[in-house]
Every structure is written in C-alpha cells, then in structure tokens.
Design a protein around this motif. Structure first.
Motif, PDB file in Angstrom:
ATOM      1  N   VAL A  51       0.687  -1.085  -0.091  1.00 16.32           N
ATOM      2  CA  VAL A  51       0.508  -0.019   0.150  1.00 16.32           C
ATOM      3  C   VAL A  51       0.797   1.389   0.307  1.00 16.32           C
ATOM      4  CG1 VAL A  51      -2.000  -1.111   1.154  1.00 16.32           C
ATOM      5  CG2 VAL A  51      -0.406   0.130   2.530  1.00 16.32           C
ATOM      6  N   LYS A  52       0.199   2.255   0.068  1.00 17.17           N
ATOM      7  CA  LYS A  52       0.798   3.928  -0.022  1.00 17.17           C
ATOM      8  C   LYS A  52      -0.272   4.484   0.466  1.00 17.17           C
ATOM      9  CE  LYS A  52       3.327   6.797  -3.130  1.00 17.17           C
ATOM     10  NZ  LYS A  52       3.775   7.504  -4.253  1.00 17.17           N
ATOM     11  N   GLN A 107       5.034   3.814   1.389  1.00 19.40           N
ATOM     12  CA  GLN A 107       4.112   2.667   0.713  1.00 19.40           C
ATOM     13  C   GLN A 107       5.725   1.584   1.251  1.00 19.40           C
ATOM     14  OE1 GLN A 107       5.334   3.840  -3.667  1.00 19.40           O
ATOM     15  NE2 GLN A 107       5.360   0.897  -3.546  1.00 19.40           N
ATOM     16  N   ASP A 140      -3.046   4.308  -1.545  1.00 19.77           N
ATOM     17  CA  ASP A 140      -3.546   3.217  -2.687  1.00 19.77           C
ATOM     18  C   ASP A 140      -2.310   2.069  -2.180  1.00 19.77           C
ATOM     19  OD1 ASP A 140      -2.577   2.759  -5.378  1.00 19.77           O
ATOM     20  OD2 ASP A 140      -1.590   4.336  -6.055  1.00 19.77           O
ATOM     21  N   ASN A 141      -4.169   1.202  -2.530  1.00 19.95           N
ATOM     22  CA  ASN A 141      -3.702  -0.272  -2.674  1.00 19.95           C
ATOM     23  C   ASN A 141      -2.796  -1.104  -4.099  1.00 19.95           C
ATOM     24  OD1 ASN A 141      -3.366  -3.070  -2.247  1.00 19.95           O
ATOM     25  ND2 ASN A 141      -5.040  -3.337  -0.853  1.00 19.95           N
ATOM     26  N   LEU A 142      -1.686  -1.283  -4.047  1.00 15.33           N
ATOM     27  CA  LEU A 142      -0.288  -1.087  -4.955  1.00 15.33           C
ATOM     28  C   LEU A 142      -0.944  -2.779  -5.330  1.00 15.33           C
ATOM     29  CD1 LEU A 142       2.530   0.644  -4.320  1.00 15.33           C
ATOM     30  CD2 LEU A 142       0.525   1.409  -6.177  1.00 15.33           C
ATOM     31  N   ARG A 159      -4.037  -3.396  -8.097  1.00 16.40           N
ATOM     32  CA  ARG A 159      -3.988  -3.448  -9.683  1.00 16.40           C
ATOM     33  C   ARG A 159      -4.262  -4.615 -10.032  1.00 16.40           C
ATOM     34  NH1 ARG A 159       1.888  -0.373  -9.195  1.00 16.40           N
ATOM     35  NH2 ARG A 159       3.146  -2.166  -8.395  1.00 16.40           N
TER      36      ARG A 159
END
Length: 367
Positions: free
Chosen positions: A217-218, A223, A257-259, A262
C-alpha cells in the motif's frame, strides 16, 4: 496423642494445622496429575471444533493456571474451618484488621486465577481459529483473529480491574465510579478521542477491507507491505525495510493506494531523438516500435507510440503501454527488454540520440 492433637495453639487445635499441612502437601503432589486430567477432559469436549489441535497444546495452555487454581481453592476450603487468632487480629490501617487484609488477599488471588484461566481459554480459542485460518490463502483471517484475541483480552482485563476495585474498596466505590461515568463521559470521550477514533478505524479496516495483511500500500509518503493491523495502528514494512506505525484513523481517512489490487501496470516512456534525423527514418522508428510492442505477448493492445512534441534540438517520441505483469522483478525485466529492443532498433535505423555540443566562434571560424 489425642491431648497433643487437641492442644489449642493460636485459637485452633494442632489437629487442624496438621490437616491443613497434610492436605496442602497432598494437593501439591497430585495437582499436576489432576490438572492434566481436567485439561484432558475439557479437550475431549472441544476437540471436535478443530481436529488439527493436539492435546498437548491444550494441556500446556491450561496446566499452570489449573494447578494454581486447584491449590488455591484447596487452601481456601481448608482454611475456612480455622478461627482467625485473636492475638493476630490487630488493626493495621484505618478500621481494617489483619483478618480483613488476609481475606482480601485471598479474594484477589482467587480472582487472578479465574482471570488467568479466562485468558488462556481465549488463547486456545484463538489457536483453534488460527489453525482453521491457515487452511485458506487469505491472511486477513489470521490478523482478524489476532485483533479480536487482543480485544477480548482487554475486556477481561477491564472486568478484572473492576473486580479488584470492588474487592479492595467495596461495591459502593464501583457504584460511584459507574455513576461518575455519566458525569465524566464527555470529558473521558474527549480525552480518549484519538484512541476511540483509531479503534473505530480498526473495525472499519476489518469489515470494509480496503487492504489486508500482506498488501503493498501507499498512504501519504509511505509505501510498503502491511505486516500487522492492530487495535490502534497499522504496521507497514517500507521499501527501505523500516517499520512504520500508522494510526488506523489515518489509514481510513487518508487517500490510500492499494498497489496489490491493481490489475495492470502502466509504462510511460519519453524517447528523445536528435533533430538531424530525417523524417522518413523517424517514421520508420515509430513503425518499428509499434511492431516491437505488438509482438511482445506481455504488452496489452491499445498501446501508444507517437511523435508527441519536438524542439529545435530533439524530436520527442511518447511510448505508453500496459502490462499484466505486477511482480517487481518481472516488471523490471520487461522494462529492460523493451529498452534494449528500442536501442537496437535505433541502431539498426542509424538514428542517434541527441548530444550536447558547444559552438565557439573566433572571427569567421566555427569550432
């Protein structure tokens, strides 16, 4: 012999003292076996909940609390027939006598043993649920169990604190505290505002699930990988391998932002070509780059390769594409392969990147 046993010492016959010592010694010898037997019986009642749990794990959790509980209960039942010696029943503090203090200490010890057993039972229930959660790939269940284990332990500690206050100061103080909570509820809520918000944030995280343990996550400038979601905060292992603690309120209120969620990664490249390159060669580079991306199975359709801008020194070619590759190592390898292929493509078309040159004029001579 009977005269000796009937002899009164400190308001109690010697026989009672010998019975007390004998019972305590006997229980001390057999307490481990009795506790193991009690734990084994309890295990047979609950083992159908989780066949993965071994009996020794359950016994190890409850053995010591049951031993102390058994010894304490035996002592309390045996000492109950004793008359507290009048000579020792002195006033110690205020109106409290030594007998009152010993009774209070026994009540506190009994309450502590009960709390100890309840905490171990919570640990066992958490162990059962963890074994079941290990059978699934989702690690959120494991963290969910840890969260509620700590939550219910906190409730037991609060109940124990109330029981201790009641034993030490009587039920009247507990009633006053409960009544005072209504008056001081606003002040208490204001003082614990941040803690309450973080606790509510932890429930939101678990039920709304914007991220899970193990997700990358960020949030703000941080991050990394989520390693633990607690009652108050979330722990993140950053890219620099530091361990950052972020309050749950911030994890909920901030733009996160849940990377890991994606589905694709976007690559945007800026390719600068020297302005001395002829238009036909530039067009050939664009066509060859499109063919290069089209032939790569890891690059999705819908990519963009175009002459985006130009200056007096360079032509600026924009290359944008998406890929399903999410893993960092494979993604870096794809970027490297595409970059090397474009470099070979430029060399094959005799197209050079812009270089910095300096012109110095002496009279009519350019150097």
């Amino acid at each position: 012999m009977n005269d000796f046993l009937n002899q009164v010492f400190l308001d109690n016959p010697v026989r009672d003292y010998l019975i007390l010592i004998g019972v305590l010694l006997f229980v001390s010898f057999v307490k481990r076996y009795v506790s193991k037997g009690m734990a084994a019986i309890l295990f047979r009642l609950v083992r159908h909940w989780s066949p993965q749990i071994e009996e020794k794990d359950f016994i190890n959790l409850l053995l010591r609390p049951l031993e102390y509980f058994l010894l304490l209960v035996t002592f309390m039942l045996t000492i109950d027939r004793f008359t507290f010696p009048t000579v020792l029943n002195v006033h110690v503090y205020n109106k409290a006598t030594l007998k009152d203090i010993t009774d209070t200490l026994l009540s506190l010890a009994f309450s502590m043993s009960i709390i100890w057993i309840m905490l171990r039972l919570i640990d066992f229930i958490a162990l059962v649920l963890e074994k079941k959660a290990d059978l699934t790939e989702d690690k959120t269940d494991n963290q969910f169990i840890v969260f509620f284990r700590d939550f219910f332990k906190a409730i037991v500690f609060i109940m124990g604190a109330i029981a201790f206050i009641r034993i030490l100061f009587g039920p009247s103080l507990v009633e006053k505290i409960i009544a005072g909570l209504g008056i001081g509820a606003a002040a208490l809520a204001l003082a614990a505002k941040e803690s309450i918000e973080n606790l509510i944030g932890s429930f939101i995280i678990f039920f709304d699930k914007p991220f899970r343990v193990g997700d990358n996550v960020k949030v703000d400038s941080w991050q990394g990988t989520v390693e633990k979601i607690g009652l108050r905060s979330t722990r993140i292992r950053t890219l620099e391998k530091t361990f950052v603690t972020v309050p749950n309120k911030k994890m909920v209120d901030s733009i996160l932002d849940n990377l890991s969620l994606r589905t694709q990664q976007r690559v945007a490249m800026r390719l600068e070509i020297g302005s001395e390159t002829p238009a036909d060669k530039l067009l050939k580079v664009l066509d060859d780059t499109r063919s290069l991306l089209k032939s790569n199975s890891n690059i999705l359709p819908g990519f963009t390769v175009n002459l985006n801008d130009f200056t007096k020194d360079t032509y600026i070619v924009q290359v944008i594409f998406n890929t399903y590759i999410i893993d960092g190592t494979q993604y870096a390898s794809l970027r490297e392969n595409v970059n090397l292929a474009i470099i070979r493509l430029l060399a094959a078309n005799d197209v050079k990147l812009p270089t910095t040159s300096t012109n110095v004029t002496f009279g009519n001579l350019d150097i």
